[in-house]
Scaffold this motif. Structure first.
Motif, PDB file in Angstrom:
ATOM      1  N   ASP A   1       0.990  -1.211   0.059  1.00  0.00           N
ATOM      2  CA  ASP A   1      -0.059  -0.002  -0.084  1.00  0.00           C
ATOM      3  C   ASP A   1       0.691   1.240  -0.057  1.00  0.00           C
ATOM      4  N   ALA A   2       0.715   2.178  -1.186  1.00  0.00           N
ATOM      5  CA  ALA A   2       1.533   3.263  -1.134  1.00  0.00           C
ATOM      6  C   ALA A   2       2.872   3.059  -0.708  1.00  0.00           C
ATOM      7  N   PHE A   3       3.673   2.172  -1.478  1.00  0.00           N
ATOM      8  CA  PHE A   3       4.943   1.740  -0.984  1.00  0.00           C
ATOM      9  C   PHE A   3       5.866   2.629  -0.511  1.00  0.00           C
ATOM     10  N   TYR A   4       6.193   3.574  -1.534  1.00  0.00           N
ATOM     11  CA  TYR A   4       7.379   4.635  -1.230  1.00  0.00           C
ATOM     12  C   TYR A   4       6.853   5.399  -0.084  1.00  0.00           C
ATOM     13  N   ALA A   5       5.677   5.894  -0.163  1.00  0.00           N
ATOM     14  CA  ALA A   5       5.153   7.042   0.914  1.00  0.00           C
ATOM     15  C   ALA A   5       4.997   6.316   2.358  1.00  0.00           C
ATOM     16  N   ALA A   6       4.756   5.099   2.326  1.00  0.00           N
ATOM     17  CA  ALA A   6       4.602   4.398   3.348  1.00  0.00           C
ATOM     18  C   ALA A   6       5.645   4.008   4.178  1.00  0.00           C
TER      19      ALA A   6
ATOM     20  N   GLN B   1       1.370  19.517 -10.904  1.00  0.00           N
ATOM     21  CA  GLN B   1      -0.058  19.264 -10.826  1.00  0.00           C
ATOM     22  C   GLN B   1      -0.431  18.898  -9.408  1.00  0.00           C
ATOM     23  N   ALA B   2       0.210  17.758  -8.697  1.00  0.00           N
ATOM     24  CA  ALA B   2      -0.112  17.436  -7.359  1.00  0.00           C
ATOM     25  C   ALA B   2      -0.108  18.620  -6.554  1.00  0.00           C
ATOM     26  N   ILE B   3       1.135  19.345  -6.712  1.00  0.00           N
ATOM     27  CA  ILE B   3       1.098  20.445  -5.529  1.00  0.00           C
ATOM     28  C   ILE B   3       0.206  21.405  -5.819  1.00  0.00           C
ATOM     29  N   ARG B   4      -0.311  21.731  -6.896  1.00  0.00           N
ATOM     30  CA  ARG B   4      -1.524  22.602  -6.996  1.00  0.00           C
ATOM     31  C   ARG B   4      -2.714  22.150  -6.343  1.00  0.00           C
ATOM     32  N   LEU B   5      -2.955  20.661  -6.563  1.00  0.00           N
ATOM     33  CA  LEU B   5      -4.234  19.968  -6.103  1.00  0.00           C
ATOM     34  C   LEU B   5      -3.942  19.944  -4.300  1.00  0.00           C
ATOM     35  N   CYS B   6      -2.762  19.945  -3.759  1.00  0.00           N
ATOM     36  CA  CYS B   6      -2.706  19.548  -2.547  1.00  0.00           C
ATOM     37  C   CYS B   6      -1.322  20.277  -1.995  1.00  0.00           C
ATOM     38  N   PRO B   7      -1.585  21.688  -1.885  1.00  0.00           N
ATOM     39  CA  PRO B   7      -0.342  22.652  -1.397  1.00  0.00           C
ATOM     40  C   PRO B   7       0.137  22.073  -0.343  1.00  0.00           C
ATOM     41  N   GLN B   8      -0.457  21.615   0.470  1.00  0.00           N
ATOM     42  CA  GLN B   8       0.141  21.253   2.001  1.00  0.00           C
ATOM     43  C   GLN B   8       0.924  20.078   1.966  1.00  0.00           C
ATOM     44  N   ALA B   9       0.795  19.345   0.948  1.00  0.00           N
ATOM     45  CA  ALA B   9       1.532  17.961   0.895  1.00  0.00           C
ATOM     46  C   ALA B   9       3.076  18.200   1.058  1.00  0.00           C
ATOM     47  N   VAL B  10       3.512  17.267   1.697  1.00  0.00           N
ATOM     48  CA  VAL B  10       5.111  17.099   1.925  1.00  0.00           C
ATOM     49  C   VAL B  10       5.659  16.422   0.728  1.00  0.00           C
ATOM     50  N   VAL B  11       6.850  17.092   0.111  1.00  0.00           N
ATOM     51  CA  VAL B  11       7.314  16.448  -0.988  1.00  0.00           C
ATOM     52  C   VAL B  11       8.724  15.716  -0.778  1.00  0.00           C
ATOM     53  N   ILE B  12       8.797  14.528  -0.953  1.00  0.00           N
ATOM     54  CA  ILE B  12      10.259  13.887  -0.424  1.00  0.00           C
ATOM     55  C   ILE B  12      10.924  13.151  -1.803  1.00  0.00           C
ATOM     56  N   PRO B  13      11.933  13.656  -2.109  1.00  0.00           N
ATOM     57  CA  PRO B  13      12.729  12.703  -3.099  1.00  0.00           C
ATOM     58  C   PRO B  13      12.904  11.316  -2.951  1.00  0.00           C
ATOM     59  N   PRO B  14      12.851  10.561  -3.981  1.00  0.00           N
ATOM     60  CA  PRO B  14      12.993   9.005  -3.679  1.00  0.00           C
ATOM     61  C   PRO B  14      13.964   8.634  -3.152  1.00  0.00           C
ATOM     62  N   ARG B  15      14.136   7.666  -2.337  1.00  0.00           N
ATOM     63  CA  ARG B  15      15.386   6.949  -1.770  1.00  0.00           C
ATOM     64  C   ARG B  15      15.106   5.487  -2.122  1.00  0.00           C
ATOM     65  N   MET B  16      15.728   5.313  -3.372  1.00  0.00           N
ATOM     66  CA  MET B  16      15.513   4.077  -4.041  1.00  0.00           C
ATOM     67  C   MET B  16      16.247   2.876  -3.222  1.00  0.00           C
ATOM     68  N   GLU B  17      17.457   2.930  -2.945  1.00  0.00           N
ATOM     69  CA  GLU B  17      18.239   2.094  -1.908  1.00  0.00           C
ATOM     70  C   GLU B  17      17.434   1.553  -0.810  1.00  0.00           C
ATOM     71  N   ARG B  18      16.788   2.520  -0.042  1.00  0.00           N
ATOM     72  CA  ARG B  18      15.955   2.270   0.960  1.00  0.00           C
ATOM     73  C   ARG B  18      14.634   1.342   0.637  1.00  0.00           C
ATOM     74  N   TYR B  19      14.010   1.745  -0.692  1.00  0.00           N
ATOM     75  CA  TYR B  19      12.780   1.002  -1.149  1.00  0.00           C
ATOM     76  C   TYR B  19      13.283  -0.427  -1.519  1.00  0.00           C
ATOM     77  N   LEU B  20      14.317  -0.349  -2.056  1.00  0.00           N
ATOM     78  CA  LEU B  20      14.867  -1.775  -2.588  1.00  0.00           C
ATOM     79  C   LEU B  20      15.159  -2.615  -1.451  1.00  0.00           C
ATOM     80  N   GLU B  21      15.666  -2.170  -0.423  1.00  0.00           N
ATOM     81  CA  GLU B  21      15.896  -3.026   0.947  1.00  0.00           C
ATOM     82  C   GLU B  21      14.676  -3.635   1.623  1.00  0.00           C
ATOM     83  N   VAL B  22      13.817  -2.789   1.639  1.00  0.00           N
ATOM     84  CA  VAL B  22      12.279  -3.125   2.181  1.00  0.00           C
ATOM     85  C   VAL B  22      11.614  -4.168   0.924  1.00  0.00           C
ATOM     86  N   SER B  23      11.956  -3.804  -0.369  1.00  0.00           N
ATOM     87  CA  SER B  23      11.255  -4.645  -1.414  1.00  0.00           C
ATOM     88  C   SER B  23      12.008  -6.276  -1.146  1.00  0.00           C
ATOM     89  N   ARG B  24      13.153  -6.283  -0.939  1.00  0.00           N
ATOM     90  CA  ARG B  24      13.956  -7.430  -0.795  1.00  0.00           C
ATOM     91  C   ARG B  24      13.325  -8.231   0.369  1.00  0.00           C
TER      92      ARG B  24
END
Length: 343
Positions: A17-22, A68-91
């Motif tokens: 569920d919402a993997f990177y954001a989760a 576009q997403a920021i226009r729809l939800c200005p209060q959103a927290v934007v985070i750059p991807p951490r692919m190594e961390r996501y790959l670690e959890v994926s494994r």
């Protein structure tokens, strides 16, 4: 024809569920309960890789331009991807899945089909297997997974979408028609922005409505895709679960919810696909020498571009350079939007 008469398979579709954001909300508790967008910078024409469930009511979704997403939800927290961390959890997740069955077909970094048919004698009914793997994933990672259990891949995928997040939906063989018939026709694989109005003009709004049309009638209206639609609305899908080791090729496919023309958005999606394919190659100690790019246009025309490397590789940068070259060759000769991108 009874779509379930010739098989008694037990297929699971597991979707984190919402993997990177989760992962970001798990690693940074102060983000829990807040709308989170993981992806590229809006200033550099980045796209959303994952929107947390708190961001989705505002209309934010994956593969959307970040601006576009920021226009729809200005209060959103934007985070750059951490692919190594996501790959670690994926494994971690895939190691858990393989504890329940060796027949695991990765679809992406956070999604897979499992064939649990051969595991039932040892581990019990498919629903018990689904509950067990969801519990182990939660204990090991702190993350939730939604699971669909059904007699085939198409129905299992639909089932896993029904109660997200943290859902479990089981469709028995005798329940397929009751499950499918009320679903909106927009859930049918291959129905997008261009095709949906054509169904609606025919008075077709649900799978049950579409069942009233014969295969020739659907082909008259939708061409080759008509036969595909005829089978799916009846729950017919004989595709096997194919592990990476069995597959002659490893790919990652994205079907967009609506046709996409923005070239920067398509490039960003292609880069993420390339990383995920490279990860799967490395995970299984495999290498690739032929790179194939598949592009599907809004009218379902499918184009294929391919190139062969001098030496086989599992390195993201080399695979990306080859895939990007194929994409640019096509993009320079066409301004068509895409419905599907696969590499």
């Amino acid at each position: 024809m009874n779509s379930m008469a010739s098989t008694e398979r037990h297929i699971l579709h597991v979707d984190m569920d919402a993997f990177y954001a989760a992962i970001e909300q798990h690693d940074h508790p102060e983000l829990r309960g807040k709308p989170v967008l993981v992806g590229g910078s809006p200033q550099s024409r980045g796209v959303v890789s994952t929107a947390s469930y708190e961001a989705r009511p505002f209309g934010c979704d994956s593969a959307m331009p970040m601006a576009q997403a920021i226009r729809l939800c200005p209060q959103a927290v934007v985070i750059p991807p951490r692919m190594e961390r996501y790959l670690e959890v994926s494994r971690q997740v895939f190691e858990i899945l393989e504890q329940f069955t060796p027949l695991v077909e990765p679809l992406s970094i956070d999604e897979a089909f499992l064939d649990a048919t051969g595991s039932i004698r040892l581990l019990g009914p498919a629903e018990r297997i689904a509950r067990g793997l969801r519990q182990r994933i939660l204990q090991a990672t702190g993350l939730t997974a939604s699971v669909g259990v059904a007699p085939n891949k198409f129905i299992a995928k639909l089932a896993s979408d029904q109660q997200k997040p943290d859902g479990l939906v089981v469709v028995q063989a005798g329940e397929v028609r009751a499950f499918l018939d009320p679903l909106p026709i927009s859930c049918l694989w291959g129905v997008g922005r261009a095709t949906l109005p054509r169904f609606e003009q025919l008075g077709i709004r649900t799978f049950g409505d579409a069942r009233r049309l014969s295969e020739p009638q659907l082909q008259d209206h939708f061409g080759e895709a008509g036969a595909h639609f005829f089978r799916l609305v009846r729950g017919i899908d004989d595709r096997p679960v194919v592990t990476d080791r069995e597959a002659r090729s490893i790919s990652h496919e994205v079907t967009f919810p609506e046709d996409v023309q923005d070239r920067d958005r398509l490039r960003a999606v292609l880069l993420e696909q390339t990383e995920q394919v490279a990860r799967r190659l490395r995970r299984h100690s495999l290498r690739a020498c032929t790179i194939v790019l598949k592009l599907r246009l809004p009218d379902f025309t499918t184009l294929t571009r391919r190139t062969t490397l001098d030496t086989s590789t599992d390195q993201t940068e080399i695979l990306w350079n080859a895939a990007a070259m194929l994409f640019e060759e096509w993009a320079q000769t066409s301004d068509s939007p895409l419905r599907l991108l696969d590499r």
